[in-house]
Write an enzyme that holds these catalytic residues in place. Sequence first.
Site, PDB file in Angstrom:
ATOM      1  N   PHE A 136       0.846  -1.188   0.000  1.00  0.00           N
ATOM      2  CA  PHE A 136       0.000   0.000   0.000  1.00  0.00           C
ATOM      3  C   PHE A 136       0.889   1.250   0.000  1.00  0.00           C
ATOM      4  O   PHE A 136       2.086   1.180   0.298  1.00  0.00           O
ATOM      5  CB  PHE A 136      -0.912  -0.034   1.227  1.00  0.00           C
ATOM      6  CG  PHE A 136      -1.928   1.076   1.278  1.00  0.00           C
ATOM      7  CD1 PHE A 136      -2.885   1.224   0.287  1.00  0.00           C
ATOM      8  CD2 PHE A 136      -1.929   1.988   2.322  1.00  0.00           C
ATOM      9  CE1 PHE A 136      -3.819   2.248   0.325  1.00  0.00           C
ATOM     10  CE2 PHE A 136      -2.849   3.013   2.383  1.00  0.00           C
ATOM     11  CZ  PHE A 136      -3.799   3.141   1.373  1.00  0.00           C
ATOM     12  N   ASN A 186       1.512   3.598   1.894  1.00  0.00           N
ATOM     13  CA  ASN A 186       2.255   4.022   3.089  1.00  0.00           C
ATOM     14  C   ASN A 186       3.211   2.950   3.604  1.00  0.00           C
ATOM     15  O   ASN A 186       3.757   3.078   4.694  1.00  0.00           O
ATOM     16  CB  ASN A 186       1.287   4.424   4.213  1.00  0.00           C
ATOM     17  CG  ASN A 186       0.437   3.260   4.713  1.00  0.00           C
ATOM     18  OD1 ASN A 186       0.597   2.125   4.287  1.00  0.00           O
ATOM     19  ND2 ASN A 186      -0.485   3.549   5.618  1.00  0.00           N
ATOM     20  N   LYS A 187       3.425   1.903   2.820  1.00  0.00           N
ATOM     21  CA  LYS A 187       4.326   0.840   3.262  1.00  0.00           C
ATOM     22  C   LYS A 187       5.777   1.167   2.888  1.00  0.00           C
ATOM     23  O   LYS A 187       6.046   2.043   2.064  1.00  0.00           O
ATOM     24  CB  LYS A 187       3.899  -0.495   2.655  1.00  0.00           C
ATOM     25  CG  LYS A 187       2.545  -0.997   3.150  1.00  0.00           C
ATOM     26  CD  LYS A 187       2.525  -1.159   4.650  1.00  0.00           C
ATOM     27  CE  LYS A 187       1.290  -1.889   5.160  1.00  0.00           C
ATOM     28  NZ  LYS A 187       0.047  -1.130   5.018  1.00  0.00           N
ATOM     29  N   THR A 188       6.712   0.429   3.485  1.00  0.00           N
ATOM     30  CA  THR A 188       8.139   0.704   3.315  1.00  0.00           C
ATOM     31  C   THR A 188       8.536   0.695   1.846  1.00  0.00           C
ATOM     32  O   THR A 188       9.263   1.573   1.379  1.00  0.00           O
ATOM     33  CB  THR A 188       8.970  -0.304   4.114  1.00  0.00           C
ATOM     34  OG1 THR A 188       8.624  -0.176   5.501  1.00  0.00           O
ATOM     35  CG2 THR A 188      10.462  -0.057   3.946  1.00  0.00           C
TER      36      THR A 188
END
Length: 365
Positions: free
Chosen positions: A180, A182-184
């Site tokens: 997604f 906002n993931k790393t």
Amino acid sequence: MERIPVYEPYLAGNVSDYVNECLTTGWISSRGGFIAKFEAAFAEFTGAKDATSVANGTVAIHLVLEALEIGPGDEVIVPSLTYVASVNTILQTGAKPIFVDSLEGTLQVDPAAIRGAITPRTKAVMAVHLYGHPCDMDTIVAICREHDLLLIEDCAEAFGSLWKGRHVGTFGDAATFSFFGNKTITTGEGGMVLARDPEVMSRCRRLKSQGVSPGREYWHDMLAYNYRMTNIEAAIGLAQIEMAAEIIAIKCKVADEYRVGLSSLPLRTHDPVGDVSHSYWMCSIILDRAEDRDPLRAYLAQQGIETRPFFAQAHLMPHCRTDEVFPIGASLSERGINLPSYPGLTSAQIERICAAVSSFWRQGI
């Protein structure tokens, strides 16, 4: 006043070049060369034998539950302190989530609670690596082997996290990741599945693509899904994998600056415990007093600083509510805040955030 969001993706490197290649060649859907390249690069980075991409992290969990043939009559042990997708997917198979408590120090599922929740109907344990810190995989693996249980790792928040030098997701029978925004590493949406057994991996590939027969065109011999990733998403993912070590190193530096800047306040940072590598998907703080959490978040919002609270406990959600009490998870849920955690944060911005957190207590709010 400049607003500081809780997260922004780090879209550098070859992202634009690879996406433009998809556009100019016309390979924009779920076929194209970047799919296989991204899957191979992801498997290599994590140390897995194989990987298969999917549309998002939630369907990744559902896919492995189906591929492992978990369904009605089965119980799956899962921490209550987790994002609701971990639990929704269990319910979607017809299985029953069995909630357990977490550990204060790491925020991760309590292995002793797992052991105490096992019944004759238990088929699997879902270990969720919350906010980037690994679970105690030695103990959880031992419990699952002792009781002949399947082990599923929900690594949605733990790309880049290591337990004793080994990447999370490589301990269980199957594991899932989320990409997604906002993931790393991100593909916008998207996810990945790892599986130890080649037959389970093969079943995942068929289930994610409408159950198509490997040897007969337009022949579908199982009830299945369309859970495929697009070539454009995989192009972004490949570019992200190429920068993964850089991204993780920057996020660790951000966490270190928070640790120094927030010392001596009535809170603690979410620090690594034991022989682990914490990937710091989110830079989390746990306040000493729950009653300070919401006022602090409101104060930071006034300063243009976005935050997120810790997840609400899943067993309190209306569609899966139980009357159980999990005191550690409840306390963590009420005391936890996720601060801005993205790689593009500057030292000046982190100093501003730390100063704002400090001023909250200096003013006696």
